[in-house]
Design a protein around this motif. Structure first.
Motif, PDB file in Angstrom:
ATOM      1  N   GLU A 142      15.133   6.225  -2.571  1.00  0.00           N
ATOM      2  CA  GLU A 142      15.676   7.240  -1.527  1.00  0.00           C
ATOM      3  C   GLU A 142      14.686   8.093  -0.686  1.00  0.00           C
ATOM      4  O   GLU A 142      15.068   8.473   0.567  1.00  0.00           O
ATOM      5  N   HIS A 143      13.522   8.401  -1.308  1.00  0.00           N
ATOM      6  CA  HIS A 143      12.707   9.326  -0.798  1.00  0.00           C
ATOM      7  C   HIS A 143      11.356   8.322  -0.313  1.00  0.00           C
ATOM      8  O   HIS A 143      10.266   9.176  -0.254  1.00  0.00           O
ATOM      9  N   PHE A 144      11.252   7.236  -0.258  1.00  0.00           N
ATOM     10  CA  PHE A 144      10.307   6.490   0.267  1.00  0.00           C
ATOM     11  C   PHE A 144       9.517   7.005   1.323  1.00  0.00           C
ATOM     12  O   PHE A 144       8.232   7.219   1.436  1.00  0.00           O
TER      13      PHE A 144
ATOM     14  N   LYS B  26       0.632  -1.167   0.046  1.00  0.00           N
ATOM     15  CA  LYS B  26       0.060  -0.192  -0.024  1.00  0.00           C
ATOM     16  C   LYS B  26       0.805   1.403   0.023  1.00  0.00           C
ATOM     17  O   LYS B  26       0.424   2.320  -0.837  1.00  0.00           O
ATOM     18  N   GLN B  27       1.972   1.109   0.697  1.00  0.00           N
ATOM     19  CA  GLN B  27       2.941   2.234   0.783  1.00  0.00           C
ATOM     20  C   GLN B  27       3.387   2.629  -0.380  1.00  0.00           C
ATOM     21  O   GLN B  27       3.710   3.712  -0.958  1.00  0.00           O
ATOM     22  N   SER B  28       3.933   1.497  -1.055  1.00  0.00           N
ATOM     23  CA  SER B  28       4.732   1.452  -2.086  1.00  0.00           C
ATOM     24  C   SER B  28       3.600   2.154  -3.267  1.00  0.00           C
ATOM     25  O   SER B  28       4.258   2.677  -4.339  1.00  0.00           O
TER      26      SER B  28
ATOM     27  N   GLN C 173       5.282   9.457   2.218  1.00  0.00           N
ATOM     28  CA  GLN C 173       4.240   9.233   2.746  1.00  0.00           C
ATOM     29  C   GLN C 173       3.460  10.159   3.556  1.00  0.00           C
ATOM     30  O   GLN C 173       2.354  10.315   3.844  1.00  0.00           O
ATOM     31  N   GLU C 174       4.274  11.208   3.577  1.00  0.00           N
ATOM     32  CA  GLU C 174       3.805  12.594   4.403  1.00  0.00           C
ATOM     33  C   GLU C 174       2.961  13.326   3.430  1.00  0.00           C
ATOM     34  O   GLU C 174       2.762  13.148   2.264  1.00  0.00           O
ATOM     35  N   ASP C 175       2.061  14.132   3.962  1.00  0.00           N
ATOM     36  CA  ASP C 175       1.239  14.877   3.344  1.00  0.00           C
ATOM     37  C   ASP C 175       1.763  15.878   2.231  1.00  0.00           C
ATOM     38  O   ASP C 175       1.223  16.131   1.397  1.00  0.00           O
TER      39      ASP C 175
END
Length: 381
Positions: free
Chosen positions: A134-136, A87-89, A140-142
């Motif tokens: 690198e910025h995974f 889901k995060q991916s 995730q942040e808004d």
């Protein structure tokens, strides 16, 4: 403007290489008569997906491209393979594409595909995956850091960039983001037949191999449209634009032109080939390298179609080549031949009186001479 022109005659046995929405071979009216046609798009795909193009580009340190709607899927699957949550991916892949104004389709039939096909260099895809890695956590942040947005956009920056060879040649257009667009260095004309062509139909039946004694009838029947035609094909490459699209890297320019030429000669559209096997190589190839002037398509040599009225007349290929060369001579007489760096041809057609002094021998010899002339044009930049 320096450029290379390619003039090709190619006679195909019965085939259906490029068909329309009714499964009939594509056609057009030219010079008042019906002609067979192979679209520009069909030829370009056959060229850029041919192994000869790929091998030449890679040999000269160039990059290749892929045309796909599965970019987000590719990035997501890459992240999952590296141990990240699915889901995060998906969130990372979607947000990353949003930074360059690319969105995913809302059609449930095509989950997680982009709205339309994208033409991307393999190096560009790799760069996007690296940013995602690198910025995974940041994705995730808004709110996303502007530096990350800039990094994503910089993947497609044009200033001094060397694009994939097929993008450099054939260009790229993205409606939602003009910054990603690349002007093509190559033009490919629709191939048209030198002769009048009327499509025919092959009626077929398929027999059930397990018919019992006394049983009759076919298992199925149908029809396939086909034609047979001698095509005139024309293409030209703007050397200056190609060099600009490849970051002025002469090695990559050489690879792109070499690959294009080899695939132009060898690639045949794949339409209905299992049924017709129309593997007919060109009979005539003419190449011009010019440092100025305007490109010359020789299609108007065939406004009056080639016809074979008597059995003892010259064959279709021979008459087509004669008309082509006579028309080229007329253009040269009218506009002059200044600016020509190289003129060469390779053909198996006998008794062609015009341009005999331009014979280059084999296709391989013609290629060597063309590439030598290319180096001369690059030095004139």
């Amino acid at each position: 403007m320096s450029f290379i022109e390619f003039h090709v005659l190619q006679n195909f046995a019965p085939s259906n290489l490029n068909r329309d929405d009714t499964n009939t071979p594509k056609s057009c009216v030219f010079g008042g008569s019906q002609r067979a046609r192979i679209s520009s798009q069909c030829q370009k795909r056959a060229i850029r997906t041919h192994g000869a193009f790929n091998d030449a580009v890679v040999e000269h340190q160039g990059d290749r491209a892929v045309r796909t709607r599965k970019l987000a899927i590719d990035i997501r699957d890459h992240l999952i393979a590296n141990g990240n949550d699915e889901k995060q991916s998906e969130t990372v892949a979607q947000k990353l594409l949003e930074q360059v104004k690319l969105s995913l389709s809302k059609d449930k039939k095509h989950p997680f595909k982009t709205e339309y096909l994208l033409f991307l260099g393999l190096n560009e895809v790799s760069a996007l995956k690296a940013i995602a890695d690198e910025h995974f956590s940041e994705f995730q942040e808004d709110k996303l850091d502007k530096a990350i947005t800039k990094a994503v956009n910089d993947v497609f920056v044009k200033e001094g960039k060397s694009f994939a060879a097929d993008i450099a040649l054939f260009g790229r257009m993205v409606a939602d983001n003009n910054n990603i667009n690349v002007d093509a260095a190559c033009q490919v004309a629709h191939a048209i037949s030198t002769n009048i062509v009327t499509p025919a139909m092959d009626f077929f039946t398929a027999v059930d191999d397990e018919l019992q004694a006394g049983e009759q009838g076919s298992g199925m029947m149908g029809g396939v449209y086909f034609n047979s035609a001698c095509y005139y094909r024309y293409a030209q490459i703007n050397i200056d634009k190609l060099a600009a699209n490849l970051g002025q890297d002469k090695e990559q320019v050489t690879g792109a032109v070499k690959g294009f030429f080899r695939a132009l000669v060898q690639a045949v559209p794949s339409g209905k080939q299992n049924s017709f096997a129309a593997q007919n190589p060109p009979s005539y190839i003419k190449v011009n390298v010019r440092k100025d002037g305007a490109p010359w398509s020789l299609s108007n040599a065939f406004t009056q179609a080639v016809t074979i009225d008597k059995p003892d007349e010259a064959e279709l290929e021979h008459q087509s080549a004669q008309k082509l060369e006579m028309f080229a001579k007329k253009l040269a007489a009218m506009y002059g031949e200044s600016g020509f760096i190289f003129e060469g041809r390779s053909t198996y057609i006998d008794n062609l009186e015009e341009y005999q002094d331009k014979d280059s021998g084999t296709i391989a010899q013609l290629e060597v001479q063309m590439l030598d002339a290319l180096q001369g044009a690059l030095e004139c930049q």
